[in-house]
Every structure is written in structure tokens, then in C-alpha cells.
Design a protein around this motif. Structure first.
Motif, PDB file in Angstrom:
ATOM      1  N   LYS A 157      23.512  31.455  56.182  1.00 56.60           N
ATOM      2  CA  LYS A 157      22.265  32.063  55.676  1.00 56.60           C
ATOM      3  C   LYS A 157      22.221  32.051  54.149  1.00 56.60           C
ATOM      4  N   THR A 158      23.306  32.478  53.501  1.00 57.65           N
ATOM      5  CA  THR A 158      23.338  32.494  52.035  1.00 57.65           C
ATOM      6  C   THR A 158      23.236  31.085  51.473  1.00 57.65           C
ATOM      7  N   HIS A 159      23.915  30.144  52.103  1.00 60.46           N
ATOM      8  CA  HIS A 159      23.840  28.751  51.652  1.00 60.46           C
ATOM      9  C   HIS A 159      22.403  28.248  51.715  1.00 60.46           C
ATOM     10  N   THR A 207      19.676  26.807  48.721  1.00 61.81           N
ATOM     11  CA  THR A 207      18.973  25.517  48.716  1.00 61.81           C
ATOM     12  C   THR A 207      17.500  25.676  48.355  1.00 61.81           C
ATOM     13  N   LEU A 208      16.973  26.895  48.461  1.00 56.20           N
ATOM     14  CA  LEU A 208      15.559  27.137  48.146  1.00 56.20           C
ATOM     15  C   LEU A 208      15.336  27.545  46.696  1.00 56.20           C
ATOM     16  N   ALA A 231      12.413  33.304  42.853  1.00 51.15           N
ATOM     17  CA  ALA A 231      13.278  34.341  42.294  1.00 51.15           C
ATOM     18  C   ALA A 231      14.299  34.707  43.354  1.00 51.15           C
ATOM     19  N   PHE A 232      15.568  34.743  42.979  1.00 49.62           N
ATOM     20  CA  PHE A 232      16.650  34.942  43.944  1.00 49.62           C
ATOM     21  C   PHE A 232      17.386  36.239  43.644  1.00 49.62           C
ATOM     22  N   GLU A 241      22.843  25.064  60.415  1.00 55.65           N
ATOM     23  CA  GLU A 241      21.602  24.414  60.808  1.00 55.65           C
ATOM     24  C   GLU A 241      20.514  25.477  60.922  1.00 55.65           C
ATOM     25  N   VAL A 242      19.371  25.209  60.301  1.00 59.27           N
ATOM     26  CA  VAL A 242      18.287  26.185  60.241  1.00 59.27           C
ATOM     27  C   VAL A 242      17.138  25.730  61.127  1.00 59.27           C
TER      28      VAL A 242
END
Length: 227
Positions: free
Chosen positions: A16-18, A22-23, A29-30, A148-149
């Protein structure tokens, strides 16, 4: 990514964090997980000056204090308020409610609601291991398994994939042989089962219930999507 609030769910270490990383880009804003948050300088004012040096339009009134003296909740609130003030089209949140009290959690939830309401073209992608964090916020869900998303699915559409039926154990066992089962529990002669695929009432001739948001998110975090 289309406007909306996306719940990013899956087991620990699923990626999830990875995926959030990537976005990250100029239009995003992260807000990292609490342990990964970085601050410029030793005080809140130091940090805000560094932020405004890069984003001059950010204007925040946050009480000054030494960063090391801030509580976990205050640090989370500071990082989220800074991200919101940037006004980006995409907001990425990694476990934003971890380690904060009920009052701060309510405040952050309201700020997220206001953020979307202020510009319906914005999108939020939030990862959390707490199903209740998404209640009243998420409009779509994405599942992450083994990095995998899945494609985004409207929450109400995903809900239809997990019908729950209660009835005589013999009847439920017959249904369980025909349809995929997510969860099952028996009490005396009755069994309650949540299936992992849509079922019509005409197929079973028993009343069907559907999970509320926290129950649905919990199921989606453990049930792999069909390929």
C-alpha cells in the motif's frame, strides 16, 4: 484518477505504501505514515517557513512549539494541515489516523470532508488498516495484494459481492457448495455465511443482507479480487 475518495486496503506489507509513492508528483500532496514524517528545523515555525519557501500560498496559523515536544496527534495534524493547505488535486494519506486520540481523529475527518467539498474535482487516496477510518469518507476501494493493485471499484458495487445469508445449516451448506464463501459461523441449527460473490434471492429463496462500510472494508482487506 477520477475525483473521489479511494480506500486503499490490503494485508500488512502488501504494498500500500509503495503504491502511494508511485502516485507522488507535482499535482499531489503526500502525508507519510507517522514514523516517516520529516520536519524542517526544530520548531513548528521553522517547518512552516520551509514549507512557504516552496509553496508561497500556504498560510497556516499553527501554534509554535518545538517539534520534539509535539504529541503524536499534533504532529499528524501538522503534516495533514500542511498538505491540505497546498490545495493539490490529489491528496495521498498513509495511515493518517494512527496514534491519535478521538478528538483529533474527528477534526481530521472533518478537514478531509471539507477538502473534498471545497473542490469536487479533487481526489484522496488513503491507506489504513482500520476499517472504521473509511466510514463516511470512501467512495471507491482499491485492493492491494502482493504489490498488485486492483482497479478502483465503487464501494456500493463492491458491497453487492458480499451477500450474507442466515438459515438452516443444511440449506446453508448446500449453498456453500455452490458459491464461494468468505466467512461462516454456526449456532445450533442455524448458520450465517457471507459469500464472496453476488447471489440473487431467486437463487436461494432466503433474505440477503449486505455488510456496512467497516465490515465491507474488513472483507476487502482479506479477500483477493477475482482475476
Amino acid at each position: 484518477m477520477n475525483p473521489g475518495f479511494y480506500a486503499l486496503v490490503g494485508p500488512n506489507a502488501a504494498g500500500k505504501t509503495h503504491y502511494l509513492h508511485t502516485l507522488v508528483g507535482p499535482h499531489a500532496a503526500f502525508v507519510p505514515a507517522g514514523a516517516d514524517a520529516k520536519f524542517a528545523g526544530t520548531t513548528v515555525d521553522d517547518h512552516l517557513r520551509a514549507v512557504t519557501a516552496v509553496h508561497p500560498h500556504v498560510d497556516l496559523d499553527f501554534p509554535n512549539a518545538r517539534i520534539k515536544d509535539l504529541s503524536v496527534g499534533q504532529r499528524r495534524l501538522l503534516t495533514i494541515e500542511v498538505a491540505l493547505a497546498m490545495g493539490k488535486d490529489l491528496l495521498l494519506l498513509d495511515e493518517p489516523f494512527d496514534g491519535i486520540d478521538t478528538s483529533t481523529r474527528k477534526r481530521i475527518r472533518q478537514r478531509l470532508i471539507d477538502y473534498i467539498a471545497g473542490n469536487p474535482q479533487r481526489s484522496v487516496v488513503m491507506a489504513s488498516h482500520r476499517p472504521e477510518d473509511f466510514t463516511g469518507l470512501a467512495t471507491h476501494v482499491m485492493q492491494v495484494f502482493d504489490h498488485e493493485v486492483s482497479r478502483p471499484v465503487p464501494l456500493d458495487a463492491a458491497r453487492l459481492c458480499f451477500p450474507t445469508v442466515t438459515g438452516p445449516t443444511a440449506k446453508i451448506e448446500e449453498l456453500s457448495a455452490r458459491f464461494s464463501v468468505a466467512e461462516s459461523a454456526s449456532l445450533g441449527p442455524m448458520t450465517r455465511v457471507t459469500f464472496a460473490e453476488p447471489i440473487g434471492e431467486d437463487d436461494i429463496h432466503l433474505p440477503i443482507e449486505y455488510p456496512d462500510d467497516p465490515e465491507l472494508i474488513d472483507l476487502l482487506a482479506t479477500e483477493r479480487p477475482e482475476r
